[in-house]
Each structure stands twice: as structure tokens, then as C-alpha cells.
Design a protein around this motif. Structure first.
Motif, PDB file in Angstrom:
ATOM      1  N   SER A   1       0.839  -1.192   0.000  1.00 13.04           N
ATOM      2  CA  SER A   1       0.000   0.000   0.000  1.00 13.04           C
ATOM      3  C   SER A   1       0.877   1.245   0.000  1.00 13.04           C
ATOM      4  O   SER A   1       2.069   1.184   0.315  1.00 13.04           O
TER       5      SER A   1
ATOM      6  N   PHE B   1      -2.025  -1.579  -8.420  1.00 10.61           N
ATOM      7  CA  PHE B   1      -3.183  -1.319  -7.561  1.00 10.61           C
ATOM      8  C   PHE B   1      -4.517  -1.638  -8.227  1.00 10.61           C
ATOM      9  O   PHE B   1      -5.565  -1.453  -7.610  1.00 10.61           O
TER      10      PHE B   1
ATOM     11  N   LEU C   1      -9.054   2.119  -2.842  1.00 11.14           N
ATOM     12  CA  LEU C   1      -8.600   3.479  -2.550  1.00 11.14           C
ATOM     13  C   LEU C   1      -9.438   4.005  -1.396  1.00 11.14           C
ATOM     14  O   LEU C   1     -10.669   3.948  -1.438  1.00 11.14           O
TER      15      LEU C   1
ATOM     16  N   GLN D   1     -14.438   4.825   0.518  1.00 10.61           N
ATOM     17  CA  GLN D   1     -13.555   3.864  -0.137  1.00 10.61           C
ATOM     18  C   GLN D   1     -14.140   3.466  -1.478  1.00 10.61           C
ATOM     19  O   GLN D   1     -15.364   3.361  -1.641  1.00 10.61           O
TER      20      GLN D   1
ATOM     21  N   ILE E   1     -10.603   0.064  -7.252  1.00  9.32           N
ATOM     22  CA  ILE E   1      -9.793   0.593  -8.355  1.00  9.32           C
ATOM     23  C   ILE E   1      -9.993  -0.253  -9.613  1.00  9.32           C
ATOM     24  O   ILE E   1      -9.802  -1.475  -9.595  1.00  9.32           O
TER      25      ILE E   1
ATOM     26  N   ASP F   1      -5.027   1.338 -13.114  1.00 11.10           N
ATOM     27  CA  ASP F   1      -3.874   1.984 -12.486  1.00 11.10           C
ATOM     28  C   ASP F   1      -2.821   2.205 -13.561  1.00 11.10           C
ATOM     29  O   ASP F   1      -2.204   1.243 -14.031  1.00 11.10           O
TER      30      ASP F   1
ATOM     31  N   ILE G   1      -5.386   6.900 -11.245  1.00 12.10           N
ATOM     32  CA  ILE G   1      -6.198   5.856 -10.633  1.00 12.10           C
ATOM     33  C   ILE G   1      -7.646   6.076 -11.059  1.00 12.10           C
ATOM     34  O   ILE G   1      -8.224   7.133 -10.805  1.00 12.10           O
TER      35      ILE G   1
ATOM     36  N   VAL H   1      -3.826   3.862  -1.290  1.00 10.30           N
ATOM     37  CA  VAL H   1      -4.145   2.878  -2.315  1.00 10.30           C
ATOM     38  C   VAL H   1      -3.516   1.554  -1.911  1.00 10.30           C
ATOM     39  O   VAL H   1      -2.366   1.508  -1.463  1.00 10.30           O
ATOM     40  N   SER H   2      -4.284   0.473  -2.052  1.00 11.91           N
ATOM     41  CA  SER H   2      -3.827  -0.857  -1.659  1.00 11.91           C
ATOM     42  C   SER H   2      -3.763  -1.759  -2.878  1.00 11.91           C
ATOM     43  O   SER H   2      -4.539  -1.610  -3.832  1.00 11.91           O
TER      44      SER H   2
END
Length: 293
Positions: free
Chosen positions: A169, A196, A201, A212, A215, A218, A226, A244-245
Motif C-alpha cells: 500500500s 493497484f 482506494l 472507499q 480501483i 492503475d 487511478i 491505495v492498496s
């Protein structure tokens, strides 16, 4: 001491000083308290407002496994439950707890309902929310499905990946927004393009804090672009910080090489595909079952 044992002596005394209190824990972590008493109450670290006008009706509870049914109603207020927060999704799936309380001694109380908010409807400056009890979870499908993709959610107990670990992340301030779904970030060196995609996000501050999105795309260029599958309920602005994960496409190769988590893969990558269902024996050539030499 709380619970029915604490409240029962007051109930047995004849004259009572009872009210109801509700606590809502939103998806962004904010906790709001309401009561039908004419003065505010405080217990459990929560102050319950007397001015919000929240009430419940048609409360049905059982001792078996049937789903509890209830409904909450209240007035929209700038100081309490606001229309824009409902539109932003901050109350989607929010936890709700309801107590019967002796307002003269709030430590004498019993928890009567615990669950989550379901469908919310609003009209004419008021809202109505469906309440779903803890037994609602019994309606969800259980078990696993035989399929090639992984059936776990990235980061959950079945998956086991710690998304807070380094490399999974990143946090940065927004450089700007293209439209309701496209956000522009700094380059984020160390993360390859597409890292991502299918991830999450989360907005950390600003008007959209706590919201949240998933995504969709990317891309890397001068910065990081994004794109979300759906716009956030409230628009973030340049300078707002976001997290962002990493995302996962549920394939075994991704689980193995991107996350090093092959032992926890929750799919069946070697299961025959649908093309095997249409396979038929050979009708020409060597059909004796021997080696084709």
C-alpha cells in the motif's frame, strides 16, 4: 454492572425512569448517540443527544434463529444525520446498538438490539432505515465453490495477506481529479503499473474522508492515474490524502508471485475448464488407444 440483572431491581420497584438510547457506528468510524429522553445521556464513552428525534418501531425479536426485524426513523439535521452523509454512503452497513436505560442511573441498562443498518430511505427532511439483526448473517451462502479463481477476499482471514506490510500500500496527496472517477497521484516509485488495479482506494482526510472505492485501472505516466469503478459518494479535492492498496485478480500465479501466498490460495487452479465438457473421443486416425507413433 450492566444487563438485565442491573436493571431488574429498578423494574421491580414499580415507578420507573426509563428511556431508550441508540448508538450508530458509521463506516468511517464516527460514533453518534441518540436518545428519546428529554436531556442528553452519557455512558460507555458516548454522549446520546436528545435533540435528534431518532426512534424505532416494529421491533421484532425472537429467541430462535429467525432474522430480527426493526426499523428506525428520524429527522435529517445538520448537527446529526445529514443528507449528504447518507448520499456519500457513510451509513451503509453502519453498526447500531439499542439500550433500555434508567436515565436517573445510566449504569442500569440492558442492550436490547445489536445489528446493522440496511436500506435507507429519505424524503421530506426525514429518513427511514431498515435494521438488520446479527442473525442476518445466517442468510448468507456458506461453503466453498469449486472454481479456478480464488474465493477469498484479499487481506481477509482466509487469504492471510497483511496489506499493511511494506510494498502492498501507499499514501499520497491527490494532485487533482479528472472526473468523478479518475484521480491523479504522484508517481509512487517502487510500484509497477497496474499494481493497484482491483485494489482499494481510501480517502484519509477532506470532505470525502473515510470513503472507499474499488480501483478499476492503475496507469503510470508523469504521475499516477487511478480510475475507480464507481465515483465516491463525496468528491475529494487536490491535497486530500488517500491510501491505495494492492489488488488481486484471483489467479494462482498472482497469489504466488505477487503476494508469496500460494499456500493460502482458496481456488482450484487445476480444475478442468469448460472446454473439457465439449470434448469427444477421436473419430479418425489411430483410435486403438496405443501410442501414436
Amino acid at each position: 454492572m450492566t444487563g438485565i440483572a442491573a436493571l431488574q431491581p429498578h423494574l421491580d420497584g414499580g415507578g420507573t425512569s426509563l428511556c431508550r438510547a441508540w448508538a450508530i457506528t458509521r463506516s468511517d468510524g464516527a460514533v453518534l448517540g441518540f436518545t428519546d429522553h428529554d436531556l442528553p445521556l452519557t455512558f460507555g464513552g458516548i454522549t446520546f443527544s436528545a435533540a435528534a428525534g431518532l426512534s424505532t418501531s416494529r421491533l421484532m425479536q425472537g429467541t430462535g434463529l429467525a432474522v430480527d426485524n426493526a426499523e428506525a426513523m428520524g429527522a435529517l439535521s445538520d448537527a446529526a444525520i445529514r443528507a449528504d452523509d447518507i448520499e456519500a454512503g457513510r451509513y451503509d452497513g453502519a453498526e447500531l446498538r439499542a439500550w433500555l436505560v434508567n436515565w436517573a442511573a445510566p449504569e442500569e441498562r440492558v442492550l436490547q438490539f445489536r445489528g446493522h443498518l440496511g436500506e435507507l430511505r429519505r424524503a421530506g427532511g426525514a429518513f427511514t432505515a431498515e435494521l438488520r439483526g446479527l442473525t442476518e448473517a445466517l442468510n448468507r451462502p456458506q461453503g466453498r465453490i469449486y472454481q479456478a479463481p480464488c474465493g477469498a477476499v484479499l487481506g481477509d482471514a482466509a487469504c492471510g495477506v497483511d496489506l499493511s506490510a511494506p510494498g502492498y500500500s501507499a499514501e499520497a496527496a491527490l494532485l487533482g481529479t479528472g472526473d468523478a472517477r479518475v484521480l491523479h497521484l504522484p508517481a509512487l516509485p517502487g510500484f509497477s503499473p497496474g499494481w493497484f488495479a482491483r485494489g482499494a482506494l481510501t480517502v484519509l482526510d477532506g470532505a470525502a474522508a473515510g470513503l472507499q472505492g474499488v480501483i478499476k485501472r492503475d496507469r503510470s505516466g508523469d504521475g499516477r492515474e487511478i480510475a475507480l469503478w464507481a465515483p465516491l459518494g463525496a468528491a475529494p479535492a487536490a491535497g486530500d490524502r488517500v491510501r491505495v492498496s494492492a489488488g488481486c485478480d484471483k489467479r494462482f500465479g498472482t497469489c504466488r508471485y505477487k503476494f508469496g501466498n500460494a499456500l493460502n490460495f482458496r481456488g482450484f487452479p487445476d480444475i478442468p475448464g469448460t472446454d473439457w465438457l465439449a470434448a469427444v473421443p477421436a473419430s479418425r486416425g489411430n483410435t486403438g488407444g496405443g501410442s501414436r507413433r
